[in-house]
Design a protein around this motif. Structure first.
Motif, PDB file in Angstrom:
ATOM      1  N   ARG A   1       7.723  10.641 -16.974  1.00  9.36           N
ATOM      2  CA  ARG A   1       8.689  10.077 -16.036  1.00  9.36           C
ATOM      3  C   ARG A   1      10.061  10.004 -16.713  1.00  9.36           C
ATOM      4  NH1 ARG A   1       5.270  11.342 -13.379  1.00  9.36           N
ATOM      5  NH2 ARG A   1       4.037  10.211 -11.809  1.00  9.36           N
ATOM      6  N   PHE A   2      11.073  10.422 -15.962  1.00 10.64           N
ATOM      7  CA  PHE A   2      12.431  10.425 -16.487  1.00 10.64           C
ATOM      8  C   PHE A   2      13.379   9.786 -15.475  1.00 10.64           C
ATOM      9  CE2 PHE A   2      10.166  14.092 -18.163  1.00 10.64           C
ATOM     10  CZ  PHE A   2      10.345  13.927 -19.532  1.00 10.64           C
ATOM     11  N   LYS A   3      14.446   9.209 -15.979  1.00 10.74           N
ATOM     12  CA  LYS A   3      15.422   8.552 -15.114  1.00 10.74           C
ATOM     13  C   LYS A   3      16.292   9.577 -14.394  1.00 10.74           C
ATOM     14  CE  LYS A   3      15.793   4.352 -17.945  1.00 10.74           C
ATOM     15  NZ  LYS A   3      16.735   3.488 -18.710  1.00 10.74           N
ATOM     16  N   HIS A   4      16.986   9.105 -13.403  1.00 13.86           N
ATOM     17  CA  HIS A   4      17.965   9.882 -12.649  1.00 13.86           C
ATOM     18  C   HIS A   4      17.289  10.909 -11.742  1.00 13.86           C
ATOM     19  CE1 HIS A   4      20.814   7.722 -15.064  1.00 13.86           C
ATOM     20  NE2 HIS A   4      20.399   8.296 -16.174  1.00 13.86           N
ATOM     21  N   SER A   5      17.857  12.097 -11.615  1.00 15.13           N
ATOM     22  CA  SER A   5      17.441  13.056 -10.598  1.00 15.13           C
ATOM     23  C   SER A   5      16.266  13.919 -11.037  1.00 15.13           C
ATOM     24  CB  SER A   5      18.615  13.968 -10.247  1.00 15.13           C
ATOM     25  OG  SER A   5      18.959  14.760 -11.375  1.00 15.13           O
ATOM     26  N   SER A   6      15.709  14.647 -10.052  1.00 17.35           N
ATOM     27  CA  SER A   6      14.635  15.602 -10.332  1.00 17.35           C
ATOM     28  C   SER A   6      15.155  16.730 -11.215  1.00 17.35           C
ATOM     29  CB  SER A   6      14.081  16.168  -9.022  1.00 17.35           C
ATOM     30  OG  SER A   6      13.494  15.162  -8.239  1.00 17.35           O
ATOM     31  N   ALA A   7      16.404  17.100 -11.029  1.00 20.68           N
ATOM     32  CA  ALA A   7      17.002  18.148 -11.855  1.00 20.68           C
ATOM     33  C   ALA A   7      17.025  17.713 -13.317  1.00 20.68           C
ATOM     34  CB  ALA A   7      18.417  18.457 -11.376  1.00 20.68           C
ATOM     35  N   ASN A   8      17.266  16.439 -13.547  1.00 18.65           N
ATOM     36  CA  ASN A   8      17.266  15.910 -14.908  1.00 18.65           C
ATOM     37  C   ASN A   8      15.863  15.962 -15.505  1.00 18.65           C
ATOM     38  OD1 ASN A   8      18.811  14.474 -17.046  1.00 18.65           O
ATOM     39  ND2 ASN A   8      17.343  12.844 -16.642  1.00 18.65           N
ATOM     40  N   ALA A   9      14.846  15.603 -14.705  1.00 17.74           N
ATOM     41  CA  ALA A   9      13.457  15.665 -15.168  1.00 17.74           C
ATOM     42  C   ALA A   9      13.063  17.101 -15.477  1.00 17.74           C
ATOM     43  CB  ALA A   9      12.532  15.073 -14.112  1.00 17.74           C
ATOM     44  N   ASN A  10      13.514  18.036 -14.663  1.00  8.37           N
ATOM     45  CA  ASN A  10      13.163  19.437 -14.871  1.00  8.37           C
ATOM     46  C   ASN A  10      13.784  20.012 -16.130  1.00  8.37           C
ATOM     47  OD1 ASN A  10      11.464  19.628 -12.683  1.00  8.37           O
ATOM     48  ND2 ASN A  10      13.044  20.375 -11.293  1.00  8.37           N
TER      49      ASN A  10
ATOM     50  N   LYS B   1      15.607  16.123 -26.507  1.00  4.37           N
ATOM     51  CA  LYS B   1      16.005  14.729 -26.741  1.00  4.37           C
ATOM     52  C   LYS B   1      15.310  13.805 -25.751  1.00  4.37           C
ATOM     53  CE  LYS B   1      20.084  11.788 -27.282  1.00  4.37           C
ATOM     54  NZ  LYS B   1      21.582  11.738 -27.247  1.00  4.37           N
ATOM     55  N   MET B   2      15.191  14.267 -24.506  1.00  2.96           N
ATOM     56  CA  MET B   2      14.488  13.479 -23.492  1.00  2.96           C
ATOM     57  C   MET B   2      13.000  13.388 -23.800  1.00  2.96           C
ATOM     58  SD  MET B   2      16.426  15.103 -20.160  1.00  2.96           S
ATOM     59  CE  MET B   2      15.348  14.279 -18.981  1.00  2.96           C
TER      60      MET B   2
END
Length: 347
Positions: free
Chosen positions: A111-120, A87-88
């Motif tokens: 590039r994704f919002k919020h934390s690095s864990a979210n990007a991963n 979805k991201m």
């Protein structure tokens, strides 16, 4: 670009501009096969070689990938993880890029919002998708997908912050937060709680499944949890503890409500909902010093993973140092001479 033998004959398999070319060189000698492959690659670059299959875009491929996710024996949490990751990805330009064109640079540009864990979450999903595309013969090789560096959660919720958060939290966040603080349960484990898994006599909650094999466990209920859950159940004996209108039938997130409560309480943005799990682990470890007990309570199989959740206070270090007896001062020859009466008389 690759040559490989099938029987005694060399076959080629290469990609040009995202298009894959495979076939036989009809040659048994490697040097001749390489010449044939080089010629075919030149023709492919000039668009004169017939394309065997034009690679799909990542968005087109996602349908097959998600169907695989649904039918494979992956854990439920893993399936949700990949679906959320896609979805991201679907909201980024890479969704329209053909599989054969996706490179390491393309992934690093995301590039994704919020934390690095979210990007991963998105990057791991992309890596798995491209890995399956390679496995299924849609692309020649999987580009290297580098994950973002995760700093980890360093904040815990002290007693003052806990009081402020619970006062500002609305339901169901208030009960979710209380349960996490007193049991160390993961958010998803709390959301999926069922009344039939609660033993009021033993004062325990049974967690039937979760993120790891050790997630299947019992956790104990505190007095304030019992009071909160008893008020919430209203005579119910079965069903979700936190029902909702979602397709899952239960609450799946309280992230927005937590951010609002945190802002109302005037607390640091470094404090996350998951900080409640870290807080529980830190308190239990500090009181017992028993890592095995903490691992059992958290549902961990790896001691190194469990240690990530420990945030011992440096005040313990200060206390230990202060309690250490101070050594007696060492007397120097100069001091002895200064206090020697004969030395003074001689002077």
């Amino acid at each position: 670009m690759a040559l490989y033998k099938r029987g005694e004959v060399y076959h080629f398999d290469f990609a040009v501009d995202g298009r894959r070319y495979r076939g036989s060189t009809k040659e048994k000698i490697l040097s001749r096969a390489r010449m044939i492959e080089s010629q075919l690659m030149n023709e492919a670059k000039q668009r004169r070689l017939t394309v065997q299959r034009r690679t799909q875009t990542l968005a087109d491929f996602s349908k097959r990938f998600l169907a695989w996710v649904d039918t494979t024996r992956l854990e439920l949490e893993t399936k949700k993880y990949y679906k959320s990751g896609w979805k991201m990805l679907s909201m980024t330009p890479i969704a329209c890029v053909r599989l054969g064109h996706i490179s390491t640079d393309d992934a690093e540009a995301l590039r994704f919002k919020h934390s690095s864990a979210n990007a991963n979450r998105a990057l791991r999903t992309l890596r798995r998708m491209l890995g399956k595309a390679t496995e299924w013969g849609l692309i020649g090789a999987t580009p290297k997908i580098k994950l973002a560096k995760e700093q980890g959660r360093s904040e815990i919720i002290d007693n003052e912050s806990e009081t402020k958060l619970l006062a500002a939290a609305k339901q169901p966040l208030q009960d979710v937060l209380t349960i996490m603080l007193d049991t160390g349960m993961r958010p998803g484990e709390v959301f999926r709680m069922c009344w039939e898994d609660i033993s009021w006599e033993r004062r325990t909650i049974f967690i039937p499944k979760g993120k790891t094999p050790r997630s299947r466990r019992y956790v104990v209920m505190s007095e304030r949890m019992i009071e909160a859950l008893d008020t919430r159940r209203n005579g119910q004996l079965e069903g979700w503890v936190f029902p909702s209108d979602s397709k899952d039938g239960h609450v799946t997130t309280v992230a927005k409500a937590f951010e609002e409560a945190r802002d109302t309480a005037g607390l640091s943005k470094e404090i996350k909902l998951y900080s409640a799990r870290h807080t529980f682990a830190t308190k239990v470890m500090g009181e017992t010093g028993d890592l095995a007990l903490v691992m059992r309570a958290l549902g961990h199989t790896n001691a190194q993973t469990a240690m990530i959740y420990q945030h011992p206070s440096l005040e313990r270090v200060r206390a230990i140092v202060n309690e250490r007896p101070a050594p007696a001062p060492k007397k120097s020859g100069l001091v002895l001479a200064w206090h020697n009466p004969r030395h003074n008389d001689a002077a």
